[in-house]
Write a protein that holds these residues in place. Structure first.
Motif, PDB file in Angstrom:
ATOM      1  N   GLY A 253       0.783  -1.219   0.000  1.00 26.66           N
ATOM      2  CA  GLY A 253       0.000   0.000   0.000  1.00 26.66           C
ATOM      3  C   GLY A 253       0.817   1.272   0.000  1.00 26.66           C
ATOM      4  O   GLY A 253       0.272   2.342  -0.222  1.00 26.66           O
ATOM      5  N   THR A 254       2.096   1.184   0.260  1.00 25.63           N
ATOM      6  CA  THR A 254       2.909   2.397   0.271  1.00 25.63           C
ATOM      7  C   THR A 254       3.769   2.508  -0.980  1.00 25.63           C
ATOM      8  O   THR A 254       4.474   3.498  -1.146  1.00 25.63           O
ATOM      9  N   ASN A 255       3.719   1.485  -1.837  1.00 26.35           N
ATOM     10  CA  ASN A 255       4.590   1.482  -3.000  1.00 26.35           C
ATOM     11  C   ASN A 255       4.127   2.423  -4.113  1.00 26.35           C
ATOM     12  O   ASN A 255       4.942   2.872  -4.900  1.00 26.35           O
ATOM     13  N   ILE A 256       2.824   2.718  -4.203  1.00 22.12           N
ATOM     14  CA  ILE A 256       2.359   3.625  -5.258  1.00 22.12           C
ATOM     15  C   ILE A 256       0.872   3.932  -5.085  1.00 22.12           C
ATOM     16  O   ILE A 256       0.131   3.132  -4.544  1.00 22.12           O
TER      17      ILE A 256
ATOM     18  N   GLY B  55     -13.608   9.615  -5.659  1.00 21.40           N
ATOM     19  CA  GLY B  55     -13.498   8.741  -4.498  1.00 21.40           C
ATOM     20  C   GLY B  55     -12.155   8.050  -4.482  1.00 21.40           C
ATOM     21  O   GLY B  55     -11.387   8.139  -5.443  1.00 21.40           O
ATOM     22  N   SER B  56     -11.864   7.353  -3.394  1.00 17.75           N
ATOM     23  CA  SER B  56     -10.613   6.607  -3.317  1.00 17.75           C
ATOM     24  C   SER B  56     -10.834   5.306  -2.568  1.00 17.75           C
ATOM     25  O   SER B  56     -11.707   5.203  -1.694  1.00 17.75           O
ATOM     26  N   LEU B  57     -10.044   4.310  -2.961  1.00 14.64           N
ATOM     27  CA  LEU B  57     -10.111   3.016  -2.304  1.00 14.64           C
ATOM     28  C   LEU B  57      -8.752   2.355  -2.332  1.00 14.64           C
ATOM     29  O   LEU B  57      -7.889   2.714  -3.126  1.00 14.64           O
TER      30      LEU B  57
ATOM     31  N   ILE C 218      -3.605   1.957  -3.712  1.00 15.56           N
ATOM     32  CA  ILE C 218      -4.592   3.020  -3.513  1.00 15.56           C
ATOM     33  C   ILE C 218      -4.927   3.653  -4.858  1.00 15.56           C
ATOM     34  O   ILE C 218      -4.036   4.068  -5.603  1.00 15.56           O
ATOM     35  N   TRP C 219      -6.234   3.711  -5.162  1.00 15.40           N
ATOM     36  CA  TRP C 219      -6.748   4.247  -6.412  1.00 15.40           C
ATOM     37  C   TRP C 219      -7.558   5.508  -6.101  1.00 15.40           C
ATOM     38  O   TRP C 219      -8.455   5.470  -5.272  1.00 15.40           O
TER      39      TRP C 219
END
Length: 134
Positions: A77-80, A119-121, A128-129
């Motif tokens: 989750g922290t890579n991009i 929005g984000s998910l 993370i999008w």
């Protein structure tokens, strides 16, 4: 043009199949570590032979992603993060619904003052999008 590159802990192929389905795209390149010529300076374990060395997926509404598996631990989750600017509400909702399965909604996909939808998910792979539909 930006082509984001994502690193995974052995599940790059699975993730790229989901992304191709979510965005009506196709995997246009997938090479495994086992397909490389032998190199004594870069030994590959049996498990790593099935890892993705390099992959590219073309996404109909959202461009191109590239990625690979790595043998070292990653903090998921922290890579991009990805910012997706889409024009089709239908395509955005389809992708949203597929990517949120097994993931976590960070901000609901809804109208905002700067976009028809925003929005984000975080998907089940920890990516993370950030969605925006103009």
């Amino acid at each position: 043009m930006i082509k984001p590159y994502i690193f995974f802990n052995g599940n790059c192929e699975e993730a790229f199949q989901l992304y191709a389905n979510a965005f009506d795209g196709e995997i246009i390149h997938m090479q495994k570590y086992g397909e490389m010529p032998p190199n004594l300076d870069f030994p590959i374990s049996e498990e790593e032979k099935n890892f993705v060395l390099h992959a590219q997926v073309s996404l109909k509404e959202a461009g191109v992603l590239m990625g690979a598996d790595v043998a070292r631990p990653l903090e998921v989750g922290t890579n991009i993060n990805f910012s997706l600017e889409m024009t089709s509400e239908e395509a955005a909702k389809k992708a949203w619904d597929l990517l949120k399965e097994g993931g976590q909604v960070l901000m609901e996909l809804e109208p905002s003052f700067f976009a028809k939808l925003h929005g984000s998910l975080q998907d089940k792979y920890g990516i993370i999008w950030l969605f925006s539909v103009s």
